[in-house]
Design a protein around this motif. Structure first.
Motif, mmCIF file in Angstrom:
data_model
loop_
_atom_site.group_PDB
_atom_site.id
_atom_site.type_symbol
_atom_site.label_atom_id
_atom_site.label_comp_id
_atom_site.label_asym_id
_atom_site.label_seq_id
_atom_site.Cartn_x
_atom_site.Cartn_y
_atom_site.Cartn_z
ATOM 1 N N SER A 126 0.835 -1.196 0.000
ATOM 2 C CA SER A 126 0.000 0.000 0.000
ATOM 3 C C SER A 126 0.872 1.250 0.000
ATOM 4 N N ARG A 127 0.493 2.223 -0.813
ATOM 5 C CA ARG A 127 1.276 3.456 -0.904
ATOM 6 C C ARG A 127 1.161 4.264 0.378
ATOM 7 N N CYS A 128 2.283 4.809 0.825
ATOM 8 C CA CYS A 128 2.317 5.614 2.037
ATOM 9 C C CYS A 128 1.996 7.069 1.706
ATOM 10 N N ALA A 129 1.334 7.743 2.635
ATOM 11 C CA ALA A 129 1.004 9.157 2.460
ATOM 12 C C ALA A 129 2.193 10.002 2.904
ATOM 13 N N GLY A 130 2.625 10.921 2.053
ATOM 14 C CA GLY A 130 3.810 11.711 2.355
ATOM 15 C C GLY A 130 3.503 13.179 2.549
ATOM 16 N N GLU A 131 4.429 13.858 3.219
ATOM 17 C CA GLU A 131 4.313 15.300 3.409
ATOM 18 C C GLU A 131 5.703 15.891 3.571
ATOM 19 N N LEU A 132 5.809 17.180 3.271
ATOM 20 C CA LEU A 132 7.074 17.881 3.426
ATOM 21 C C LEU A 132 7.385 18.074 4.896
ATOM 22 N N ALA A 133 8.636 17.816 5.291
ATOM 23 C CA ALA A 133 9.060 17.969 6.687
ATOM 24 C C ALA A 133 10.000 19.162 6.795
ATOM 25 N N GLY A 134 9.449 20.353 6.943
ATOM 26 C CA GLY A 134 10.286 21.535 7.079
ATOM 27 C C GLY A 134 10.578 22.199 5.747
ATOM 28 N N VAL A 135 11.207 23.344 5.813
ATOM 29 C CA VAL A 135 11.534 24.133 4.625
ATOM 30 C C VAL A 135 12.704 23.491 3.895
ATOM 31 N N PRO A 136 12.630 23.330 2.569
ATOM 32 C CA PRO A 136 13.776 22.779 1.821
ATOM 33 C C PRO A 136 15.028 23.605 2.035
ATOM 34 N N GLY A 137 16.165 22.919 2.099
ATOM 35 C CA GLY A 137 17.445 23.584 2.300
ATOM 36 C C GLY A 137 18.279 23.565 1.036
ATOM 37 N N LEU A 138 19.557 23.875 1.202
ATOM 38 C CA LEU A 138 20.456 23.976 0.061
ATOM 39 C C LEU A 138 21.820 23.437 0.455
ATOM 40 N N THR A 139 22.456 22.705 -0.455
ATOM 41 C CA THR A 139 23.807 22.222 -0.238
ATOM 42 C C THR A 139 24.561 22.304 -1.560
ATOM 43 N N ARG A 199 27.182 20.256 -4.194
ATOM 44 C CA ARG A 199 27.831 19.017 -4.633
ATOM 45 C C ARG A 199 28.665 19.352 -5.856
ATOM 46 N N GLY A 200 29.980 19.280 -5.703
ATOM 47 C CA GLY A 200 30.843 19.702 -6.788
ATOM 48 C C GLY A 200 30.641 21.182 -7.041
ATOM 49 N N ASP A 201 30.365 21.543 -8.283
ATOM 50 C CA ASP A 201 30.141 22.943 -8.613
ATOM 51 C C ASP A 201 28.667 23.256 -8.812
ATOM 52 N N ARG A 202 27.776 22.407 -8.278
ATOM 53 C CA ARG A 202 26.347 22.580 -8.476
ATOM 54 C C ARG A 202 25.606 22.730 -7.151
ATOM 55 N N ALA A 203 24.566 23.556 -7.180
ATOM 56 C CA ALA A 203 23.690 23.717 -6.017
ATOM 57 C C ALA A 203 22.633 22.617 -6.032
ATOM 58 N N PHE A 204 22.429 21.980 -4.884
ATOM 59 C CA PHE A 204 21.417 20.940 -4.725
ATOM 60 C C PHE A 204 20.419 21.356 -3.655
ATOM 61 N N ALA A 205 19.149 21.192 -3.960
ATOM 62 C CA ALA A 205 18.110 21.403 -2.958
ATOM 63 C C ALA A 205 18.037 20.178 -2.054
ATOM 64 N N VAL A 206 17.852 20.411 -0.767
ATOM 65 C CA VAL A 206 17.708 19.330 0.218
ATOM 66 C C VAL A 206 16.255 19.312 0.661
ATOM 67 N N VAL A 207 15.542 18.260 0.273
ATOM 68 C CA VAL A 207 14.103 18.169 0.534
ATOM 69 C C VAL A 207 13.854 17.005 1.480
ATOM 70 N N SER A 208 13.309 17.298 2.661
ATOM 71 C CA SER A 208 13.010 16.265 3.662
ATOM 72 C C SER A 208 11.527 15.921 3.595
ATOM 73 N N LEU A 209 11.244 14.632 3.493
ATOM 74 C CA LEU A 209 9.869 14.153 3.381
ATOM 75 C C LEU A 209 9.595 13.115 4.463
ATOM 76 N N GLU A 210 8.371 13.084 4.944
ATOM 77 C CA GLU A 210 7.939 12.069 5.900
ATOM 78 C C GLU A 210 6.762 11.320 5.323
ATOM 79 N N TYR A 211 6.825 9.987 5.403
ATOM 80 C CA TYR A 211 5.776 9.139 4.859
ATOM 81 C C TYR A 211 5.109 8.363 5.991
ATOM 82 N N ARG A 212 3.782 8.489 6.082
ATOM 83 C CA ARG A 212 2.993 7.746 7.063
ATOM 84 C C ARG A 212 2.447 6.500 6.383
ATOM 85 N N CYS A 213 2.885 5.348 6.886
ATOM 86 C CA CYS A 213 2.526 4.088 6.233
ATOM 87 C C CYS A 213 1.529 3.320 7.084
ATOM 88 N N PRO A 214 0.642 2.560 6.448
ATOM 89 C CA PRO A 214 -0.320 1.753 7.200
ATOM 90 C C PRO A 214 0.394 0.714 8.053
#
Length: 397
Positions: A103-116, A118-133
């Motif tokens: 069964s697919r878990c229901a997800g939601e964003l956990a906090g404001v996305p951040g930034l890091t 990697r090499g010479d590129r900017a990467f968004a850091v996205v934290s997600l939380e999934y509530r599973c049955p």
């Protein structure tokens, strides 16, 4: 060799150089492909996922305005991520899914996305939380991040590191195989993949390693510079072996966390390594004894740097396990297979060219061109170097 055959070889080599250089310029043109990174953890049914995604691609894929995806200042990028958090959440939750016991878990964003970075590129850091049955089951992970039909990049792969269901390990998810089923395991075990899928996952790391070398313009130019400067099969074997040993050592040490070097230092030095190897070839033509004596030590030293660059591509940040070692070795096998294929393909052409006067001139010109392009990369990768390079070599209309 007939004049026609010689002309064909010259045209072929020049075309290859143009293609390599035309797909390069990492600071001013986007690569044809990208890698997403996912850290997945959970002690029960519920799951936490931390995604690292290229900032500009994420903002394009979420169908935001150019002001968002063209932002280059880190502070501005963070403001854009915060302002468009809902759009970022909607995209990532649809493209990265978790299921439990079918069964697919229901997800939601956990906090404001951040930034890091990697090499010479900017990467968004996205934290997600999934509530599973609830229940007794195992998790499945699915990724369709940055698919081909979005037309921004192609062949995206998601490297997943997880600690779930009493198991820990890594997997590579791609369009052809986007789902990974986590196996049951005793708490604290290092069982990494579901039964029957071990070889498939290791194969994914082999392919990823080969792609990283073949699609990495700096590594390609470094190998091209090595081949241009090699004299005879023995020289090729010694040079390739030296480079392989060096980058394998630092790749494994860096990937398991025993060696750590900031990408802001490693990336400019990798560009400088290309300049140095190409320049050694130019000097070697006039001073054989001096440059020959130092060539292999220089290749070994710069091979250590490239190993750090290879490790950065995996983004591994987890404690030691046998599965981790297997994944690293598979990635390294992919690197070596791609390297061997390039040597087998290009060395005979270089050898034939070196036997003619005109061909030798082309090789000299190619070495000089490789050095010049790598020097531009070196400047671009320095702090504020991209702005300086844009003043000297403006790009675009």
């Amino acid at each position: 060799m007939s004049p026609i055959a010689r002309l064909g070889l010259l045209v072929g080599l020049l075309s290859g150089v143009v293609v390599v250089l035309g797909t390069a310029a990492p600071a001013v043109a986007h690569d044809a492909t990208t890698t997403a990174y996912a850290e997945v953890s959970g002690a029960g049914p519920d799951v936490r996922v931390v995604l690292d995604l290229e900032y500009d691609l994420l903002m394009k894929s979420a169908w935001l305005y150019a002001e968002a995806y063209e932002a280059t200042d880190p502070a501005e990028q963070r403001r854009r991520l915060e302002a468009h958090a809902d759009a970022v959440a909607a995209y990532t939750l649809e493209r990265f899914q978790v299921a439990y016991d079918g069964s697919r878990c229901a997800g939601e964003l956990a906090g404001v996305p951040g930034l890091t970075q990697r090499g010479d590129r900017a990467f968004a850091v996205v934290s997600l939380e999934y509530r599973c049955p609830g229940g007794q089951g195992t998790h499945e992970l699915f990724s369709a991040l940055f698919p081909d039909d979005e037309n921004f990049v192609h062949s995206t792969r998601t490297i997943v590191h997880y600690e779930l269901d009493g198991a820990e390990g890594a997997a590579v998810l791609a369009a052809a195989d986007p789902t990974h089923a986590v196996s049951d395991g005793d708490p604290g075990s290092t069982v990494a993949v579901a039964e029957g899928s071990t070889w498939r996952n290791l194969g994914g790391f082999v392919v990823l390693g080969g792609e990283h070398l073949l699609l990495g313009p700096d590594h390609l130019l470094f190998l091209l510079a090595l081949l241009i400067g090699a004299r005879g099969r023995r020289d090729v074997v010694l040079t390739a072996t030296t480079f392989t040993i060096a980058h394998s050592v630092t790749f494994l040490l860096a990937a398991i966390g025993l060696v750590n070097a900031p990408s802001g230092i490693v990336e400019p030095l990798i560009a400088l390594s290309i300049v140095s190897v190409a320049t050694i070839h130019l000097l070697r033509r006039r001073a054989d004894s001096a440059t020959t004596r130092w060539r292999l030590p220089v290749v070994f030293a710069f091979g250590l740097l490239h190993g750090l660059g290879f490790a950065g591509a995996l983004g591994i940040d987890e404690r030691w396990s046998w599965q981790l070692l297997a994944s690293l070795l598979a990635f390294n096998v992919g690197l070596e297979l791609a390297q061997i294929a390039l040597v087998v393909l290009l060395y005979p052409i270089v050898t034939l060219l070196r036997r003619s006067v005109a061909g030798d001139q082309v090789l000299v010109a190619a070495a000089a061109l490789v050095a010049a392009v790598a020097l531009v990369w070196f400047v671009e990768r320095l702090p504020f170097g991209a702005d300086l390079a844009a003043l000297v070599l403006p790009v675009g209309p």
